[in-house]
Each structure stands twice: as C-alpha cells, then as structure tokens.
Design a protein around this motif. Structure first.
Motif, mmCIF file in Angstrom:
data_model
loop_
_atom_site.group_PDB
_atom_site.id
_atom_site.type_symbol
_atom_site.label_atom_id
_atom_site.label_comp_id
_atom_site.label_asym_id
_atom_site.label_seq_id
_atom_site.Cartn_x
_atom_site.Cartn_y
_atom_site.Cartn_z
ATOM 1 N N THR A 198 1.008 -1.125 0.013
ATOM 2 C CA THR A 198 0.054 -0.120 -0.125
ATOM 3 C C THR A 198 0.861 1.234 0.073
ATOM 4 N N GLN A 258 -4.607 5.616 4.937
ATOM 5 C CA GLN A 258 -5.980 5.562 4.308
ATOM 6 C C GLN A 258 -6.236 4.277 4.056
ATOM 7 N N GLN A 259 -5.481 3.408 3.724
ATOM 8 C CA GLN A 259 -5.734 1.837 3.440
ATOM 9 C C GLN A 259 -6.203 1.457 5.040
ATOM 10 N N LEU A 284 -11.687 6.394 0.113
ATOM 11 C CA LEU A 284 -11.328 5.151 -0.612
ATOM 12 C C LEU A 284 -12.431 4.035 -0.751
ATOM 13 N N ASN A 286 -13.325 0.382 -2.207
ATOM 14 C CA ASN A 286 -12.729 -0.841 -2.436
ATOM 15 C C ASN A 286 -13.181 -1.415 -3.720
ATOM 16 N N THR A 301 -4.896 2.788 -6.245
ATOM 17 C CA THR A 301 -3.973 2.515 -5.491
ATOM 18 C C THR A 301 -4.492 1.014 -4.637
ATOM 19 N N ALA A 303 -5.290 -1.260 -1.974
ATOM 20 C CA ALA A 303 -6.201 -1.145 -0.867
ATOM 21 C C ALA A 303 -5.451 -2.014 0.431
ATOM 22 N N ALA A 314 -8.139 -0.032 -4.865
ATOM 23 C CA ALA A 314 -9.363 0.882 -4.403
ATOM 24 C C ALA A 314 -9.001 2.162 -5.500
ATOM 25 N N GLU A 316 -9.125 6.153 -5.030
ATOM 26 C CA GLU A 316 -9.223 7.114 -3.750
ATOM 27 C C GLU A 316 -9.102 8.535 -4.428
ATOM 28 N N SER A 318 -8.199 12.086 -3.003
ATOM 29 C CA SER A 318 -7.259 12.760 -1.965
ATOM 30 C C SER A 318 -7.550 14.335 -1.981
#
Length: 512
Positions: A198, A258-259, A284, A286, A301, A303, A314, A316, A318
């Motif tokens: 991650t 965040q994960q 996020l 999934n 990204t 997860a 995921a 995301e 930001s």
C-alpha cells in the motif's frame, strides 16, 4: 552496527498469544500508540506531536529523528498507562502518513535531510517538466497516479540531486529510502528494510500489477534500485522489535494510513467505501481484485494484501487540506485556542454569510490536480465576521468531499448509499450534518472512531492468528451515530454552485 532480525527463527505461530494487540499510528502532525483488547476496545494510548518545518513557501518538512523519538516515547507511555509490558502484546501493526520521503544513512540510521512531507510542493517545476515530455498521465497506466508534487518519486529525485554526495551513496546502497513506515520498522528491528504494497503504491515507482519496483519508472525518475526497500504484503510477520520500548514483540502489519482506515472500517469487499477526515481528507472505494483506471481525476491504489492472497485495489480521492485548515486558523490567526473550538465559533452564525474558503495551500488534489493553485477566500463583505469564516472553513471540507464522491461514483458506476466516516473531524457534529446535507445521503460514524490504528492492529492480528478472519473483524463493526440530510435541494444546489465558482478563482488568475 545494525542487525537484521529474521522472523522464522524468532516467531512461532504455535505460541500462546497474549490478550492485547497494538498499533503505531504515525501521522502528519503527531505519533500515537494504541493498545487494543480482542474486542477492539482501547486499553491504553499515548500521543505526541512533532514539529512542522516550513523552510520556504510551499516547502513542508519533518525531522525523522524526532518522529523516531516520539515513537519510542508513545510506546513506553501507552504501555505504562495500561499497566502492561511488551510481553503482553501479541503483535504491533504500523500505519503511517504516506508519500512522505526519508533518506537515511545505512550505517548510522541518521537521515541525510529532513523528510519531505506529502504536502511539500517544491518539485512543482519538475512536475511541469515531466508533464511536457509525456503528459500528466504518462505513468498512470502502471502506477494509477498522475504526475504531482504529492508522491514520493520526484521527492526522492530532489533529494538525490540537491543533497551533496547522496546520489553516489544511494547507488551503492549506503543511503536508503523509505516512507515513514520503512524508516520506523528499520529502527525498531535494527535494520529490516521493507515496506508494504500500500505504501509502495504511493511512491509512483511500483507497478500495480506486479507489486514490484518497475525498472522503466526507476530509469525515468533516475532513482537507483539499491536504495529501495523490499515490498511485502500488508499482513505478515516481518520481524521482531529489537528496541527496548517493545523488545521481543513481532511487527506483523503495515498499511498506509488511509488503507488502514479502510480496513478499520471493515470495508473488505468491493463497493465498500470510507472517508477519513484528518489533516487532509481521503475517500477510498474498495474495487476488489480489479484495477480500475480513473477517468475523473481519482487515484488507483492498492487497498491491502493479506499474506499470500491477491491484492485488493481501491479508487481514492485525496484532498490535501481539511483538518489542516482548522489548525491554520488556530496557529496563524489565533482565532481559536484549540481545534475543537471551531464548532462553537461556527455555531455563532446561521450560515456562511456568503463566503467560501478554497484551501489550496498545497495546490488542489482530486479531482483537479492543479499543483500551482492557491488558497482563496471569496465573497467577503463588511458583514463577514469570524463566525462566518469558521463556518466556511468547515464547509470547505464537506464541499471538497462532495466533489470526490461525485467523481468516484462516475468512475465506479455506482451511487453510495451512505458514507462511512472516521478521523479527528468526525467529532464535529456541525460538519457531519452539513456533510450529509450537501451530499444528500446518510453520513455514518462508527462506534470505534480510531479506525486507522485499528486497521493496522487488524492487519497484525490477521498475520499472527490473533484474529481468525476478516469475517470476524466485519462482525465487530457497529454504528455510533448517523446524520441524515435535511437541507432542501434548491439550497444544496445553490451552495454547491457558489463553491464551484470559488474553486475557479483559486487557479484562474495564474493564466492572466
């Protein structure tokens, strides 16, 4: 002299596990250590802030040695507060601010320069340079990320090019790179140089499909592979703590913050999402085993990856500045003495008085990705008072979240029924109600609000058998409070249209 500790000889999965599990939660402004019992209740905790260093406008640094000191301190203090010792912990998970970049000497462990924080924008010219050569999305197919000041790649390159003798030492492996998880694990274990997938997915140097460093990317950014850590899964026994603060405890989970919050919210299945309200805001979704490429300005990204299982991915969104805007109001203007006071100040007025605050202090992230945007307060009149400003500060978080939700729903082709929330700002009930209003859907706060640390503890627990399965973890998730929308559609649309107009003011002057 640092000695790498190998896990196979020191950890036995058949041993009787203690009754507690813990997590290091190393964030942008502070470091925490939380101890959980088997039900997920907190039995001990400690927290310490660290210095924010601003050498120039747009530059943001941390002293990594201070962070390592704070980590040792909070581990010791949390154990003492709970009346426990290292022998009472089954394992430790690590979660961390992502993208923040540290280079250190392999022999001494000392950083060669302050850490470059994820918010740092000093590589803005390099972003423009790389974008001219192949567009802002030239590496998105492999990494899921656009070119931006946000990620680690160009930060590493800047350090290699601007700190004397570092590049040659990095090429020989005498200078090492890591995000904060890597730096802390290296020190805790006495020299284990690893990261998880991650965190690696946020460097812009890892191929999302292979989950390994990519030679083409390394060549493009001119970064030697010898300085990079080994990429591991998010839940496995990596090593044993050698430092006195938690000597003998296995380190068994690593997740970017965040994960980790995604795991702490039990969002283990495709279609489940959470939003964390911290220094920034991070939503996020999934997407399961599918790597979904964004068309709407979001990031793709990793997860999580549990042990040898395939990775989950995921989407995301930001947002750089949310809780940090409240801190800015506190520290730079002294309008409040503590961040929690902003709600009471905002409640002194009935609405925002027509003002909108676009906090593009580090540029604008999702869905715009304009690194040279700047902060704007629009709509000021003589009627405006500090209550209106406080309300506009809170509403900025909710407006930015709506922008991300809209982009995510378009990319994923779904409509979120409710938004699971966590992070320090979810205690602000005025903000949570406005979030529900401006989204026109329910906003849910879980019973356990420390979801980031909890997610890291979950990962360590899955690796060691402290928890049997994700189904067990899902069964533990419960709701503390639900906010339902009460705003009229006309009012919602009016507020949002003014917000969108204010956003254009944050970057349109750059073209004049």
């Amino acid at each position: 002299m640092f000695l790498i500790v190998h896990t196979t000889a020191l950890f036995c999965h058949n041993r009787k596990l203690p009754d507690f599990i813990a997590a290091i939660d190393q964030g942008t402004t502070s470091t925490r250590f939380l101890i959980f019992d088997r039900t997920g209740d907190i039995v001990g905790s400690a927290q310490k802030e660290h210095q924010q260093i601003y050498p120039q406008p747009g530059w943001v640094e941390h002293d990594a040695e201070e962070i390592w000191l704070r980590t040792r301190q909070v581990i010791s203090e949390a154990l003492e507060s709970a009346g426990l010792g290292p022998q009472d912990l089954a394992a430790i998970g690590v979660t961390n601010q992502r993208e923040t970049t540290v280079l250190w000497d392999r022999k001494t462990g000392r950083p060669v320069h302050h850490a470059l924080v994820w918010q740092d924008t000093r590589v803005g010219d390099a972003v423009s340079e790389f974008s001219r050569e192949g567009g802002a999305d030239r590496f998105r197919a492999k990494t899921g990320l656009p070119l931006s000041t946000y990620f680690s790649s160009l930060k590493i390159r800047w350090l290699l090019d601007n700190v004397p003798e570092v590049r040659s030492r990095a090429e020989s492996g005498d200078v090492l790179f890591g995000t904060i998880d890597t730096f802390l694990v290296w020190h805790l274990t006495g020299g284990l140089h690893i990261t998880d997938c991650t965190n690696a997915s946020r460097t812009q140097l890892m191929d999302l499909e292979t989950l390994d460093w990519d030679e083409e990317l390394l060549a493009a950014f001119d970064i030697p592979r010898a300085m990079l850590p080994r990429i591991r899964s998010s839940a496995e026994v990596y090593g044993i703590v050698a430092a006195d603060c938690a000597k003998g405890v296995p380190i068994a989970g690593i997740l970017g913050d965040q994960q980790a919050a995604l795991a702490g919210q039990a969002c283990f299945e495709a279609g489940e999402a959470k939003n964390t309200y911290g220094t920034g805001c991070f939503l996020l979704l999934n997407t399961g085993r599918e790597i979904v490429s964004s068309r709407c300005g979001l990031l793709t990204t990793v997860a999580f990856r549990w042990k040898e299982q395939p990775a989950n991915y995921a989407l995301e969104g930001s947002v750089a500045i949310t809780g940090a805007l409240v801190q800015w109001l506190r520290d730079n203007f002294g309008m409040i003495r503590a961040s929690a006071e902003i709600e009471a100040l905002a409640r002194t007025v009935e609405d925002n008085g027509g003002i909108y605050f676009v906090p593009a202090f580090s540029g604008l992230y999702a869905p715009y990705w304009k690194h040279n945007a700047r902060g704007v307060i629009a709509g000021l009149t003589r009627y405006t008072n500090k209550g209106h400003l406080a309300r506009a500060v809170l509403e900025a978080t909710a407006f930015q979240t709506r922008e991300v939700v809209e982009a995510m729903e378009e990319d994923a082709g779904i409509r979120l029924r409710a938004l699971r929330t966590d992070g320090g700002m979810v205690e602000n009930e005025l903000l949570m109600q406005f979030q529900a209003d401006i989204l026109d859907r329910e906003v849910v706060r879980p019973a356990v609000k420390e979801t980031t640390a909890l997610g890291a503890a979950y990962a360590a627990g899955l690796a060691t058998g402290f928890y049997e399965s994700v189904d067990e973890l899902r069964s533990r998730w419960s709701v503390s409070r639900t906010w339902r929308p009460s705003m009229s559609a006309a009012r919602r649309d009016q507020l949002y249209s003014f917000w969108k107009k204010a956003v254009t003011r944050s970057f349109d002057w750059l073209d004049e």
